[in-house]
Each structure stands twice: as C-alpha cells, then as structure tokens.
Scaffold this motif. Structure first.
Motif, short mmCIF file in Angstrom:
data_model
loop_
_atom_site.label_atom_id
_atom_site.label_comp_id
_atom_site.label_asym_id
_atom_site.label_seq_id
_atom_site.Cartn_x
_atom_site.Cartn_y
_atom_site.Cartn_z
N SER A 1 0.85 -1.18 0.00
CA SER A 1 0.00 0.00 0.00
C SER A 1 0.89 1.23 0.00
O SER A 1 1.77 1.38 0.86
CB SER A 1 -0.91 0.00 1.23
OG SER A 1 -1.64 1.19 1.29
N ASN B 1 0.00 4.37 0.45
CA ASN B 1 -0.40 5.46 1.34
C ASN B 1 -0.02 5.19 2.79
O ASN B 1 -0.34 5.97 3.68
CB ASN B 1 -1.90 5.76 1.22
CG ASN B 1 -2.77 4.63 1.71
OD1 ASN B 1 -2.29 3.59 2.16
ND2 ASN B 1 -4.08 4.82 1.59
N THR C 1 -1.10 2.90 4.86
CA THR C 1 -2.11 2.18 5.62
C THR C 1 -2.01 0.70 5.30
O THR C 1 -1.73 0.30 4.18
CB THR C 1 -3.53 2.69 5.25
OG1 THR C 1 -3.55 4.10 5.37
CG2 THR C 1 -4.58 2.10 6.16
N TYR D 1 -3.61 -2.96 4.71
CA TYR D 1 -4.85 -3.61 4.29
C TYR D 1 -4.61 -5.11 4.23
O TYR D 1 -3.51 -5.56 3.95
CB TYR D 1 -5.29 -3.10 2.91
CG TYR D 1 -5.57 -1.61 2.88
CD1 TYR D 1 -6.78 -1.09 3.32
CD2 TYR D 1 -4.60 -0.72 2.41
CE1 TYR D 1 -7.03 0.27 3.30
CE2 TYR D 1 -4.84 0.64 2.39
CZ TYR D 1 -6.06 1.13 2.83
OH TYR D 1 -6.30 2.48 2.81
N ALA E 1 -7.97 -2.80 -0.17
CA ALA E 1 -7.23 -1.56 -0.48
C ALA E 1 -7.89 -0.81 -1.63
O ALA E 1 -8.02 0.41 -1.59
CB ALA E 1 -5.78 -1.89 -0.81
N ALA F 1 -11.00 0.89 -0.54
CA ALA F 1 -10.71 2.12 0.21
C ALA F 1 -10.12 3.20 -0.70
O ALA F 1 -9.91 4.32 -0.26
CB ALA F 1 -9.74 1.81 1.34
N ALA G 1 -7.11 3.14 -2.02
CA ALA G 1 -5.68 3.31 -1.74
C ALA G 1 -4.85 2.91 -2.97
O ALA G 1 -5.14 1.93 -3.63
CB ALA G 1 -5.28 2.45 -0.55
N THR H 1 -1.92 1.09 -4.72
CA THR H 1 -1.16 -0.12 -4.34
C THR H 1 -0.16 -0.48 -5.42
O THR H 1 -0.36 -0.22 -6.60
CB THR H 1 -2.10 -1.32 -4.13
OG1 THR H 1 -2.84 -1.55 -5.32
CG2 THR H 1 -3.04 -1.10 -2.97
#
Length: 156
Positions: free
Chosen positions: A58, A60, A62, A64, A70, A73, A75, A77
C-alpha cells in the motif's frame, strides 16, 4: 469503396491473421490459468503458503489485508504479486512461441536442403513448351528437335 474493403477483408492473409489473433487470445487464457492455478500454488506452498496474487504494498502507508480491501478504500497499491504472475505468463508464452518458430525454421531448412529432382524435360526452342527430354518432335508445335545426347554415350 465497399467492394475494395470487402476484397481487402477477404484476402487469405487477413483471415489467417484474424484466426491467429483469436487462437492467441485463447492460448493466453490457458497460459494464465496454468500460471495462476497450477504453477503458482506449489511455489506459494514451498515459500510458506504465500498467495502471489495477494502480494502488494500500500503506497499510502495504511495496512490492508487484501488488494480488494485496499482498492475498495481507494488506496494506491503496488501489486508485485500480480506482476510476478503476469511475468510468468509472458515467459511461458514466449518460450512456447520460441519453440514453435524454431521447429518451423528447422522444417524449412530441411525443405531447402533437399536437392531438386532431376528434370526429365526440356524447353522447345520454337514454342518454349516443356517436352520430354528424349523427344524428337515437339508435341505442341511439331517442330523437329535435335536428339539429346545420352550421358552414358559421353562416358564411353
């Protein structure tokens, strides 16, 4: 213009190309299935029950549990597991194509190496038709021909 397009589309090479693309697409699906369903599971098992299609980072920061989570959300990847699968797809397809081209080239070389069969005909000097070598008259224009000298007579 429609007639020209029809002639272009119905040429033999165009149809062969279309068939090749269709078969290539189906072959690609088969190779993808082989990689995802046959090759990667044993490799993943040997590496400690790793599922390559779930390997990602990920971007960002965060954490997952899956790529689907991911993506849900939103995000960004880096899906390096899917890249490994795609790379194996490519390697298998290119190896199969290499083997196929190698066999075709080998077959062509064998055909090129074959000596030409002995020609038992000659060309009529009058009408340029192919006639038997031992003929004394052309069967097309009836021109009188010089008898050919037998090679056995030359060696004696």
């Amino acid at each position: 213009m429609l007639k020209e397009f029809k002639e272009f589309a119905m040429k033999g090479n165009m149809i062969e190309l279309a068939i090749g693309v269709i078969i290539g697409g189906a072959f690609g699906k088969v190779v993808t299935s082989i990689v995802n369903d046959v090759v990667m599971p044993p490799i993943g098992l040997l590496l400690g029950r790793v599922n390559f299609s779930d390997l990602f980072v990920s971007l960002n920061g965060t954490s997952y549990s899956s790529i689907a989570e991911a993506k849900a959300a939103g995000a960004p990847t880096l899906n390096y597991g899917l890249f490994i699968n795609t790379l194996l797809d490519f390697l298998i397809v290119s190896f199969v194509i290499f083997i196929a081209v190698k066999q075709v080239n080998r077959f062509r070389r064998k055909q090129d190496d074959k000596p030409e069969p002995k020609k038992d005909t000659v060309e009529c000097p009058e009408c340029l038709s192919e006639i038997p070598e031992r003929a004394v008259r052309c069967k097309y224009c009836t021109a009188r021909l010089e008898p050919s000298v037998d090679k056995k007579q030359l060696t004696n």
